[in-house]
Design a protein around this motif. Sequence first.
Motif, PDB file in Angstrom:
ATOM      1  N   LEU A 160     -50.646 -48.991  94.646  1.00  0.00           N
ATOM      2  CA  LEU A 160     -52.158 -49.618  93.493  1.00  0.00           C
ATOM      3  C   LEU A 160     -53.429 -48.126  92.911  1.00  0.00           C
ATOM      4  CD1 LEU A 160     -54.050 -51.866  93.195  1.00  0.00           C
ATOM      5  CD2 LEU A 160     -55.058 -52.067  94.891  1.00  0.00           C
ATOM      6  N   GLY A 200     -61.271 -57.759  91.242  1.00  0.00           N
ATOM      7  CA  GLY A 200     -60.621 -56.924  91.282  1.00  0.00           C
ATOM      8  C   GLY A 200     -60.671 -56.087  92.055  1.00  0.00           C
ATOM      9  N   TYR A 230     -52.844 -59.020  96.805  1.00  0.00           N
ATOM     10  CA  TYR A 230     -53.553 -58.840  95.613  1.00  0.00           C
ATOM     11  C   TYR A 230     -52.512 -58.376  95.016  1.00  0.00           C
ATOM     12  CZ  TYR A 230     -55.936 -56.640  92.250  1.00  0.00           C
ATOM     13  OH  TYR A 230     -56.522 -56.115  90.966  1.00  0.00           O
ATOM     14  N   ARG A 235     -50.903 -60.041  91.276  1.00  0.00           N
ATOM     15  CA  ARG A 235     -50.990 -58.659  90.545  1.00  0.00           C
ATOM     16  C   ARG A 235     -49.691 -58.493  89.580  1.00  0.00           C
ATOM     17  NH1 ARG A 235     -53.618 -52.821  90.008  1.00  0.00           N
ATOM     18  NH2 ARG A 235     -52.978 -51.726  88.022  1.00  0.00           N
ATOM     19  N   GLU A 236     -48.355 -58.605  90.490  1.00  0.00           N
ATOM     20  CA  GLU A 236     -47.421 -57.870  89.626  1.00  0.00           C
ATOM     21  C   GLU A 236     -46.518 -59.709  89.708  1.00  0.00           C
ATOM     22  OE1 GLU A 236     -45.118 -55.059  92.811  1.00  0.00           O
ATOM     23  OE2 GLU A 236     -46.728 -53.843  92.303  1.00  0.00           O
ATOM     24  N   LYS A 286     -50.769 -67.751  91.020  1.00  0.00           N
ATOM     25  CA  LYS A 286     -52.193 -68.294  90.845  1.00  0.00           C
ATOM     26  C   LYS A 286     -53.236 -69.255  91.669  1.00  0.00           C
ATOM     27  CE  LYS A 286     -51.617 -64.638  86.801  1.00  0.00           C
ATOM     28  NZ  LYS A 286     -51.977 -64.715  85.587  1.00  0.00           N
ATOM     29  N   TYR A 313     -55.333 -56.552  82.688  1.00  0.00           N
ATOM     30  CA  TYR A 313     -54.666 -56.187  83.548  1.00  0.00           C
ATOM     31  C   TYR A 313     -54.638 -57.325  85.015  1.00  0.00           C
ATOM     32  CZ  TYR A 313     -52.636 -52.299  79.843  1.00  0.00           C
ATOM     33  OH  TYR A 313     -51.722 -51.919  79.462  1.00  0.00           O
ATOM     34  N   ASP A 314     -55.869 -57.482  84.944  1.00  0.00           N
ATOM     35  CA  ASP A 314     -56.412 -58.308  85.565  1.00  0.00           C
ATOM     36  C   ASP A 314     -55.209 -59.523  86.504  1.00  0.00           C
ATOM     37  OD1 ASP A 314     -57.923 -60.519  87.481  1.00  0.00           O
ATOM     38  OD2 ASP A 314     -59.034 -58.801  87.976  1.00  0.00           O
ATOM     39  N   PRO A 315     -54.770 -59.961  87.304  1.00  0.00           N
ATOM     40  CA  PRO A 315     -53.849 -60.831  87.317  1.00  0.00           C
ATOM     41  C   PRO A 315     -54.401 -62.155  87.383  1.00  0.00           C
ATOM     42  CG  PRO A 315     -55.179 -60.067  89.647  1.00  0.00           C
ATOM     43  CD  PRO A 315     -54.716 -59.252  88.608  1.00  0.00           C
TER      44      PRO A 315
END
Length: 485
Positions: free
Chosen positions: A238, A386, A423, A427-428, A433, A451-453
């Motif tokens: 990260l 984030g 996290y 994110r990946e 969610k 790019y925030d999940p």
Amino acid sequence: MNWLKWLKYVIVFLLPVVMVLALRTQVDNDSWFVLAEGREIVENGVYTTDTLSMHEDLKIVVQNYGFAAVFWLIYTVFGLPGLFIGMVLMYFLVEFLLYKIFMLLSEKNEGLALFLTVVASALLGVLYVTTRAQMVSYVIFLTVIYILELYVKKGEKKWLGAIPFLSLVQINLHASVWLMLFMVMGAFILDSRIEGYKAKPLIVTMVIGLAVGLINPYGLNMITFVMKSYSGGAIQRLVTEMKPFDLGWWYNWLLYAAIAMVILMGFYGKAKDIKVRYLMMFIGLLGLGLNTIKGMSQVILVMFLPVVGMYRKAKMPKLKNPKVIRGFVIGGAVLAVVVVGVFGWLLKRDVSGLREGPDDELVTVVGMMDEEVKPEERKALKVYTGYNDGGYLEFRGYKPYLDPRAEVFLEVNNEKEDILVEYIDLREGRSDKKEFLEKYQFDYLVVRGKYDPLYMDEVEGYEKIFEGGDEDDAETRLYRRVAGE
């Protein structure tokens, strides 16, 4: 014409600073959580359970607790300008120590020492000079090297007594790099067998320095914390500065070119002038630096040590033509005036333009939350942020889900839960969610960029109360939990 000598100093010591002032126009993003830590420590004392994030009962070792407290006190008196100017002053100290070390190793070859000082300082300044505890660590690191060299070169034992004190300062200000001091001492002790200087004073100093490292609020945990933090690999996945050094950026190419230059200088110099202690420091730290971008900063500080002694007899050709000399003097004077003027202008511009937040949109978002929440109620809220943004929320009195203190959110350290891994999985795309939102029942969501999940057009159970964007279309959104949901 002693004033000519001062012209050289002005140009050499100010040029790298001018470059940093041009590149660094705001305080580092990590400064916000450091200020929050410092405020907590000054007001309530050193803590062992995290008080900044929304999570409960997370065990913590605040490895920079002393720096954070000083950082907060400077801020309360001088504000952000005090922190920024402090960074500049520490950078001057780094330059001065590099110069003193190069002068000592080159047997007072001033031209060589000044040249290497400006190159090393500039390389460090591009990426690593910022408002963080590492600036203090650079000063301590170089001071230890200088003291050890004084002992080797001049047999001055008296200064060795300062090393245990520096060890004590380092462990209580920025413990994560404390062991670096003893890696350096170990290189000098091993080299004593080759160079013939006495190792016993160094060994005694090292033992005392290691022992005083235990004089801190967290004891042995202060030392082992950093080792545990990087054992699982989550941080490296990260945090950009903890990823391996690669050729994906122009600065990395520049640094690799400088390292190649040092190696070539070694090949063309006299092998007998290369000291084993310098090679051990260079190779050892280079190994660490290739594994993490952050680790490259120490490489820069030692990279010229193996070759400076090899070229100590190198001299600049002397000018004899009066017209040429006069031209150089006038040109140097003009350049010095320009450098001083640019330095003053940039410093004034940066200090007057410091922003009380990472960026305008985040400041706006938190301001909107402030209008809805009383100050005494802020810590009771659960706020999603984030990795990069939680520190500023903490500075403003909120308790976020995550912040840039990556090591705090690892189970191996907090003895409760791998929040950082959670996290990263979110994110990946490896976790759901909806389940994540149901688990935490956040009061607000601060979503930053595509790019925030949680960057979604609609979030079930929440209403969007702010949406903004910058020129890169990295939108900032603020969601409020719908009552009764």
